[in-house]
Design a protein around this motif. Structure first.
Motif, mmCIF file in Angstrom:
data_model
loop_
_atom_site.group_PDB
_atom_site.id
_atom_site.type_symbol
_atom_site.label_atom_id
_atom_site.label_comp_id
_atom_site.label_asym_id
_atom_site.label_seq_id
_atom_site.Cartn_x
_atom_site.Cartn_y
_atom_site.Cartn_z
ATOM 1 N N THR A 125 -24.737 9.582 -7.345
ATOM 2 C CA THR A 125 -24.769 8.675 -6.202
ATOM 3 C C THR A 125 -25.483 7.353 -6.497
ATOM 4 O O THR A 125 -25.431 6.431 -5.679
ATOM 5 N N ASP A 126 -26.139 7.274 -7.661
ATOM 6 C CA ASP A 126 -26.752 6.002 -8.042
ATOM 7 C C ASP A 126 -25.736 5.048 -8.659
ATOM 8 O O ASP A 126 -26.049 3.870 -8.877
ATOM 9 N N LEU A 127 -24.527 5.536 -8.933
ATOM 10 C CA LEU A 127 -23.482 4.712 -9.544
ATOM 11 C C LEU A 127 -22.365 4.452 -8.545
ATOM 12 O O LEU A 127 -21.881 5.375 -7.895
ATOM 13 N N PRO A 128 -21.894 3.209 -8.432
ATOM 14 C CA PRO A 128 -20.692 2.952 -7.631
ATOM 15 C C PRO A 128 -19.444 3.188 -8.491
ATOM 16 O O PRO A 128 -19.487 3.053 -9.713
ATOM 17 N N ASP A 129 -18.352 3.552 -7.848
ATOM 18 C CA ASP A 129 -17.114 3.814 -8.593
ATOM 19 C C ASP A 129 -16.388 2.498 -8.862
ATOM 20 O O ASP A 129 -15.348 2.199 -8.271
ATOM 21 N N VAL A 130 -16.951 1.713 -9.770
ATOM 22 C CA VAL A 130 -16.341 0.426 -10.111
ATOM 23 C C VAL A 130 -15.340 0.651 -11.248
ATOM 24 O O VAL A 130 -15.518 0.183 -12.377
ATOM 25 N N ARG A 131 -14.272 1.372 -10.903
ATOM 26 C CA ARG A 131 -13.188 1.719 -11.815
ATOM 27 C C ARG A 131 -11.864 1.559 -11.054
ATOM 28 O O ARG A 131 -11.871 1.456 -9.826
ATOM 29 N N PRO A 132 -10.726 1.543 -11.743
ATOM 30 C CA PRO A 132 -9.450 1.268 -11.061
ATOM 31 C C PRO A 132 -8.879 2.485 -10.328
ATOM 32 O O PRO A 132 -7.698 2.811 -10.453
ATOM 33 N N THR A 133 -9.707 3.147 -9.531
ATOM 34 C CA THR A 133 -9.252 4.330 -8.795
ATOM 35 C C THR A 133 -8.092 4.004 -7.859
ATOM 36 O O THR A 133 -7.198 4.819 -7.652
ATOM 37 N N PHE A 134 -8.079 2.801 -7.315
ATOM 38 C CA PHE A 134 -7.026 2.413 -6.373
ATOM 39 C C PHE A 134 -5.640 2.390 -7.005
ATOM 40 O O PHE A 134 -4.614 2.426 -6.301
ATOM 41 N N TYR A 135 -5.587 2.310 -8.338
ATOM 42 C CA TYR A 135 -4.302 2.141 -9.036
ATOM 43 C C TYR A 135 -3.336 3.281 -8.715
ATOM 44 O O TYR A 135 -2.132 3.084 -8.595
ATOM 45 N N GLY A 136 -3.864 4.503 -8.569
ATOM 46 C CA GLY A 136 -2.999 5.632 -8.268
ATOM 47 C C GLY A 136 -2.245 5.458 -6.965
ATOM 48 O O GLY A 136 -1.076 5.854 -6.845
ATOM 49 N N LEU A 137 -2.898 4.845 -5.998
ATOM 50 C CA LEU A 137 -2.232 4.626 -4.709
ATOM 51 C C LEU A 137 -1.138 3.568 -4.823
ATOM 52 O O LEU A 137 -0.114 3.654 -4.140
ATOM 53 N N LEU A 138 -1.339 2.591 -5.680
ATOM 54 C CA LEU A 138 -0.289 1.597 -5.902
ATOM 55 C C LEU A 138 0.933 2.249 -6.554
ATOM 56 O O LEU A 138 2.082 1.966 -6.183
ATOM 57 N N VAL A 139 0.691 3.135 -7.521
ATOM 58 C CA VAL A 139 1.789 3.868 -8.147
ATOM 59 C C VAL A 139 2.539 4.695 -7.103
ATOM 60 O O VAL A 139 3.779 4.703 -7.066
ATOM 61 N N ALA A 140 1.794 5.381 -6.245
ATOM 62 C CA ALA A 140 2.436 6.192 -5.204
ATOM 63 C C ALA A 140 3.265 5.326 -4.265
ATOM 64 O O ALA A 140 4.372 5.708 -3.861
ATOM 65 N N TYR A 141 2.747 4.147 -3.925
ATOM 66 C CA TYR A 141 3.514 3.247 -3.056
ATOM 67 C C TYR A 141 4.809 2.810 -3.725
ATOM 68 O O TYR A 141 5.875 2.811 -3.102
ATOM 69 N N ARG A 142 4.729 2.454 -5.003
ATOM 70 C CA ARG A 142 5.915 1.950 -5.696
ATOM 71 C C ARG A 142 7.003 3.012 -5.811
ATOM 72 O O ARG A 142 8.193 2.695 -5.777
ATOM 73 N N ILE A 143 6.607 4.265 -5.928
ATOM 74 C CA ILE A 143 7.599 5.327 -6.114
ATOM 75 C C ILE A 143 8.023 5.947 -4.791
ATOM 76 O O ILE A 143 9.209 6.234 -4.584
ATOM 77 N N LEU A 144 7.070 6.149 -3.875
ATOM 78 C CA LEU A 144 7.368 6.845 -2.630
ATOM 79 C C LEU A 144 7.640 5.899 -1.460
ATOM 80 O O LEU A 144 8.222 6.312 -0.462
ATOM 81 N N GLY A 145 7.189 4.638 -1.582
ATOM 82 C CA GLY A 145 7.487 3.658 -0.546
ATOM 83 C C GLY A 145 6.676 3.799 0.729
ATOM 84 O O GLY A 145 7.026 3.196 1.751
ATOM 85 N N ASP A 146 5.599 4.568 0.708
ATOM 86 C CA ASP A 146 4.780 4.779 1.901
ATOM 87 C C ASP A 146 3.783 3.626 2.026
ATOM 88 O O ASP A 146 2.902 3.460 1.183
ATOM 89 N N ALA A 147 3.895 2.859 3.087
ATOM 90 C CA ALA A 147 3.054 1.667 3.257
ATOM 91 C C ALA A 147 1.576 2.008 3.374
ATOM 92 O O ALA A 147 0.720 1.157 3.085
ATOM 93 N N ARG A 148 1.243 3.240 3.784
ATOM 94 C CA ARG A 148 -0.173 3.622 3.861
ATOM 95 C C ARG A 148 -0.846 3.536 2.501
ATOM 96 O O ARG A 148 -2.020 3.180 2.399
ATOM 97 N N TYR A 149 -0.091 3.849 1.460
ATOM 98 C CA TYR A 149 -0.665 3.844 0.120
ATOM 99 C C TYR A 149 -0.939 2.415 -0.359
ATOM 100 O O TYR A 149 -1.944 2.158 -1.026
ATOM 101 N N LEU A 150 -0.055 1.502 -0.023
ATOM 102 C CA LEU A 150 -0.293 0.105 -0.396
ATOM 103 C C LEU A 150 -1.499 -0.449 0.354
ATOM 104 O O LEU A 150 -2.338 -1.143 -0.225
#
Length: 206
Positions: A125-150
């Protein structure tokens, strides 16, 4: 790695790959994802498979990282689906991973670095998740088309730009050095470029 395997199979048509290897690689990816309902459903069961004990495990501790959902579920499944877009089972697995990231995302857009598998409580908890975790949701949006993911990917990217890119503060994905900055930093750049391509928002390109 998974995208390269499927690309090579498509380019060569070699049955030693398409018939004798890729089905097992696909099965591995499906087995690597948690399916039991609950806090970890859709997450990665572990980076490695131990053949003698017949279980998945993490290398540096019994914890689960949201960014591992991106790396070991979303990106690998997304790469396979580029070549097998009609694979309904893989699409369902991709959605499970995306929904897990949605469930774990904080309202301001960030994620925890990890959760203890036994207690489901946040770790590091002393570290913030400053990594590209959001990228997976962009991939899901591009393939599944669900606007919630974008929308969620943009929240994650906006938080990351403010807390990592602008101050130049990063962590990595390798727990052996307690998440010292590594290749994840470079992948933030590609994730932001892909998000710019999806949205046209010049902030991500900048």
């Amino acid at each position: 790695d998974y995208g390269a395997m499927w690309m090579l199979g498509r380019l060569t048509g070699d049955p030693r790959l398409t018939r004798d290897r890729l089905p097992f690689a696909r099965a591995f990816k499906l087995a690597q994802q948690e399916r039991e309902p609950g806090f970890f459903e859709g997450a990665a069961a572990g980076q490695y498979y131990l053949s003698k004990s017949r279980r998945f495990t993490e290398e540096w501790g019994d914890y689960v990282e949201p960014t591992a959902v991106t790396y070991y579920t979303m990106l690998d499944l997304g790469n396979i689906l580029l070549f097998e877009p009609g694979d309904a089972e893989l699409r369902a697995a991709l959605r499970r991973g995306a929904d897990r990231l949605l469930a774990w995302q904080h309202p301001d857009g960030h994620w925890e670095v990890g959760y203890d598998r036994a207690t489901a409580k946040p770790m590091f908890t002393d570290l913030p998740d400053v990594r590209p975790t959001f990228y997976g949701l962009l991939v899901a949006y591009r393939i599944l088309g669900d606007a919630r993911y974008l929308e969620a990917a943009r929240r994650g990217a906006d938080w990351l730009v403010g807390h990592a890119v602008e101050p130049g503060r990063f962590v990595g994905v390798c727990g052996d050095n307690r998440f010292a900055p590594d290749f994840a930093t470079a992948q933030i750049a590609q994730a932001l470029l892909d998000l710019h391509a999806a949205t046209g928002d010049a902030r991500y390109r900048a």
